[in-house]
Design an enzyme around this catalytic site. Sequence first.
Site, PDB file in Angstrom:
ATOM      1  N   GLY A 127       0.821  -1.218   0.000  1.00  0.00           N
ATOM      2  CA  GLY A 127       0.000   0.000   0.000  1.00  0.00           C
ATOM      3  C   GLY A 127       0.848   1.257   0.000  1.00  0.00           C
ATOM      4  CB  THR A 129      -0.531   4.289  -5.354  1.00  0.00           C
ATOM      5  OG1 THR A 129       0.639   3.708  -5.904  1.00  0.00           O
ATOM      6  CG2 THR A 129      -1.040   5.375  -6.280  1.00  0.00           C
ATOM      7  CB  THR A 135       3.929   9.782  -9.876  1.00  0.00           C
ATOM      8  OG1 THR A 135       3.085   9.138 -10.831  1.00  0.00           O
ATOM      9  CG2 THR A 135       5.335   9.300 -10.077  1.00  0.00           C
ATOM     10  CD  GLU A 248       7.652  -2.351  -7.795  1.00  0.00           C
ATOM     11  OE1 GLU A 248       6.744  -2.673  -7.042  1.00  0.00           O
ATOM     12  OE2 GLU A 248       7.946  -1.158  -8.018  1.00  0.00           O
TER      13      GLU A 248
HETATM   14  C1  LIG Z   1      -3.696  -2.188 -12.108  1.00  0.00           C
HETATM   15  C2  LIG Z   1      -2.828  -1.385 -11.202  1.00  0.00           C
HETATM   16  C3  LIG Z   1      -2.225  -2.005 -10.116  1.00  0.00           C
HETATM   17  C4  LIG Z   1      -1.448  -1.269  -9.229  1.00  0.00           C
HETATM   18  N1  LIG Z   1      -0.946  -1.876  -8.102  1.00  0.00           N
HETATM   19  C5  LIG Z   1      -0.397  -1.107  -7.121  1.00  0.00           C
HETATM   20  C6  LIG Z   1      -0.063  -1.670  -5.852  1.00  0.00           C
HETATM   21  O1  LIG Z   1      -0.224  -2.875  -5.612  1.00  0.00           O
HETATM   22  N2  LIG Z   1       0.410  -0.843  -4.879  1.00  0.00           N
HETATM   23  C7  LIG Z   1       0.588   0.505  -5.086  1.00  0.00           C
HETATM   24  O2  LIG Z   1       1.013   1.192  -4.165  1.00  0.00           O
HETATM   25  N3  LIG Z   1       0.304   1.064  -6.296  1.00  0.00           N
HETATM   26  C8  LIG Z   1      -0.183   0.298  -7.303  1.00  0.00           C
HETATM   27  N4  LIG Z   1      -0.520   0.864  -8.519  1.00  0.00           N
HETATM   28  C9  LIG Z   1      -0.322   2.306  -8.716  1.00  0.00           C
HETATM   29  C10 LIG Z   1       0.725   2.635  -9.756  1.00  0.00           C
HETATM   30  O3  LIG Z   1       2.001   2.467  -9.211  1.00  0.00           O
HETATM   31  C11 LIG Z   1       0.432   4.068 -10.215  1.00  0.00           C
HETATM   32  O4  LIG Z   1      -0.772   4.045 -10.979  1.00  0.00           O
HETATM   33  C12 LIG Z   1       1.534   4.630 -11.051  1.00  0.00           C
HETATM   34  O5  LIG Z   1       2.690   4.792 -10.269  1.00  0.00           O
HETATM   35  C13 LIG Z   1       1.134   5.989 -11.647  1.00  0.00           C
HETATM   36  O6  LIG Z   1       0.576   6.808 -10.654  1.00  0.00           O
HETATM   37  P1  LIG Z   1      -0.850   7.501 -10.898  1.00  0.00           P
HETATM   38  O7  LIG Z   1      -1.765   6.487 -11.428  1.00  0.00           O
HETATM   39  O8  LIG Z   1      -1.243   8.202  -9.657  1.00  0.00           O
HETATM   40  O9  LIG Z   1      -0.555   8.553 -12.034  1.00  0.00           O
HETATM   41  P2  LIG Z   1      -0.219  10.093 -11.870  1.00  0.00           P
HETATM   42  O10 LIG Z   1       0.914  10.297 -10.904  1.00  0.00           O
HETATM   43  O11 LIG Z   1      -1.465  10.845 -11.644  1.00  0.00           O
HETATM   44  O12 LIG Z   1       0.324  10.403 -13.329  1.00  0.00           O
HETATM   45  C14 LIG Z   1      -0.546  10.424 -14.479  1.00  0.00           C
HETATM   46  C15 LIG Z   1       0.296  10.511 -15.721  1.00  0.00           C
HETATM   47  O13 LIG Z   1       1.092  11.690 -15.681  1.00  0.00           O
HETATM   48  C16 LIG Z   1       2.466  11.392 -15.836  1.00  0.00           C
HETATM   49  N5  LIG Z   1       3.270  12.274 -14.954  1.00  0.00           N
HETATM   50  C17 LIG Z   1       3.033  12.588 -13.659  1.00  0.00           C
HETATM   51  N6  LIG Z   1       4.001  13.425 -13.209  1.00  0.00           N
HETATM   52  C18 LIG Z   1       4.868  13.596 -14.231  1.00  0.00           C
HETATM   53  C19 LIG Z   1       6.078  14.329 -14.406  1.00  0.00           C
HETATM   54  N7  LIG Z   1       6.615  15.043 -13.405  1.00  0.00           N
HETATM   55  N8  LIG Z   1       6.699  14.282 -15.605  1.00  0.00           N
HETATM   56  C20 LIG Z   1       6.183  13.562 -16.628  1.00  0.00           C
HETATM   57  N9  LIG Z   1       5.037  12.843 -16.536  1.00  0.00           N
HETATM   58  C21 LIG Z   1       4.399  12.871 -15.354  1.00  0.00           C
HETATM   59  C22 LIG Z   1       2.613   9.944 -15.414  1.00  0.00           C
HETATM   60  O14 LIG Z   1       3.702   9.349 -16.086  1.00  0.00           O
HETATM   61  C23 LIG Z   1       1.279   9.346 -15.837  1.00  0.00           C
HETATM   62  O15 LIG Z   1       1.362   8.889 -17.162  1.00  0.00           O
HETATM   63  C24 LIG Z   1      -1.244   0.122  -9.462  1.00  0.00           C
HETATM   64  C25 LIG Z   1      -1.825   0.734 -10.573  1.00  0.00           C
HETATM   65  C26 LIG Z   1      -2.609   0.009 -11.431  1.00  0.00           C
HETATM   66  C27 LIG Z   1      -3.269   0.715 -12.580  1.00  0.00           C
END
Ligand SMILES: Cc1cc2nc3c(=O)[nH]c(=O)nc-3n(C[C@H](O)[C@H](O)[C@H](O)COP(=O)(O)OP(=O)(O)OC[C@H]3O[C@@H](n4cnc5c(N)ncnc54)[C@H](O)[C@@H]3O)c2cc1C
Length: 390
Positions: A127, A129, A135, A248
């Site tokens: 846990g 995100t 991100t 990872e």
């Molecule tokens: C099916 C699935 C399973 C997952 N499993 C887990 C889990 O078990 N545990 C956990 O903790 N998380 C998990 N995640 C979360 C995953 O790690 C995040 O979705 C991922 O890191 C992206 O974060 P976000 O979705 O909040 O995107 P955001 O941070 O909102 O970003 C959205 C988009 O903007 C881009 N972006 C953001 N900031 C920048 C920047 N500074 N420069 C350029 N581009 C940028 C990103 O690359 C992305 O394409 C999972 C996600 C999915 C979809």
Amino acid sequence: MTSSPPAAPGDDIAAIRQAVAALCAHFPGEYWRTLDRERAYPGDFVRALTEAGFLACLVPEAYGGSGLGIAAAAAILEEVQKSGGNSAACHAQIYIMGTLLRHGSAAQKAAWLPRIAKGELRLQAFGVTEPSAGTDTSAIRTTATRQGDHYVVNGQKVWTSRAEHSDLMLLLARTAPRDERRRTEGMSVFLVELRAALGKGVAIRPIRTMMNHATTEIFFDDLTVPAANLIGEEGKGFRYILDGMNAERILIAAECVGDARWFIAKASDYAKSRVVFGRPIGQNQGVQFPIARAFAASEAAALMVERAAALYDAGEPCGKEANMAKLLAADASWQAADMCVQTHGGFGFAEEYDIERKFRETRLYQVAPVSTNLILAYLAEHVLGLPRSY
Ligand SMILES: Cc1cc2nc3c(=O)[nH]c(=O)nc-3n(C[C@H](O)[C@H](O)[C@H](O)COP(=O)(O)OP(=O)(O)OC[C@H]3O[C@@H](n4cnc5c(N)ncnc54)[C@H](O)[C@@H]3O)c2cc1C
């Protein structure tokens, strides 16, 4: 869960690959297709992998695991994907226990690791995100407040995969408010006993996604966690989580290589046998070349995975290589997926070919566990020395 001792798969990676492939042969496309349709968890597959000892491959022998390196773990996950399966149902167990192993106390390791290695307990949930942080992990808002011999946790996580199928969760929470000058300080890692916490401060809500991934959102409402379940030092949790990132990335990259190899084999076979205009479609260079290009990309990615794994196992710095492996392999698997659909024409869209399922599954790795942009930013800023963008 059964508790048969892990059969150490041995040191030889070729033998490990063979053993995993043999196990996966019992779980053909039809098995995964049915689960996908129902968005159901592959319990039998995860049980078989656990009983064979593969999910405890990185746990040291002293704690009942096989004590293998990341190269062996990468081979295991690649073989699962190459067989047409999906190790997303359980891959996290292989690497998230690394935080406990590296930073847990002797008492914590003795209490948890042997039971995880035996398969009595599943540590599948991670846990980190949160909906409002994305991100930027330093912006998480879930808090853990010390009260005597325990912490009280409040907040919310999102995308916590496998939480409904895990006994334990590794949780990152804020134990001190965010300080703008040291944003990554003040977060701590806890081992949460999920089963016991359900309905007593923890609520899990599944998120239905485009692929079968058993992912969820989790709500914490005054959850009590014993102080004894704090891993390492309070406030240093982000650093502990970062430590595990290279492992990872290498393992997810290996899965992408496995996916790419599955798509390429599937497309090559079809291109040889499908006859249109009186000859196999694979006789046309317009069909051959995308397959050959995808093959070259996947082999290059596989070399980078191998290199990153070798450095990791030798205890050498491997941030650059692990990130490049993840980038190249995720791109290669996506390229191969698209090529495979195109090679199959209309049949690429038919459920019974498994291509559309694998296509949906492999798309994830452009976004999670780290998105392509963030890897590019790492390479640009930390490796090439370009100015920081965030
Ligand atoms: C099916 C699935 C399973 C997952 N499993 C887990 C889990 O078990 N545990 C956990 O903790 N998380 C998990 N995640 C979360 C995953 O790690 C995040 O979705 C991922 O890191 C992206 O974060 P976000 O979705 O909040 O995107 P955001 O941070 O909102 O970003 C959205 C988009 O903007 C881009 N972006 C953001 N900031 C920048 C920047 N500074 N420069 C350029 N581009 C940028 C990103 O690359 C992305 O394409 C999972 C996600 C999915 C979809």
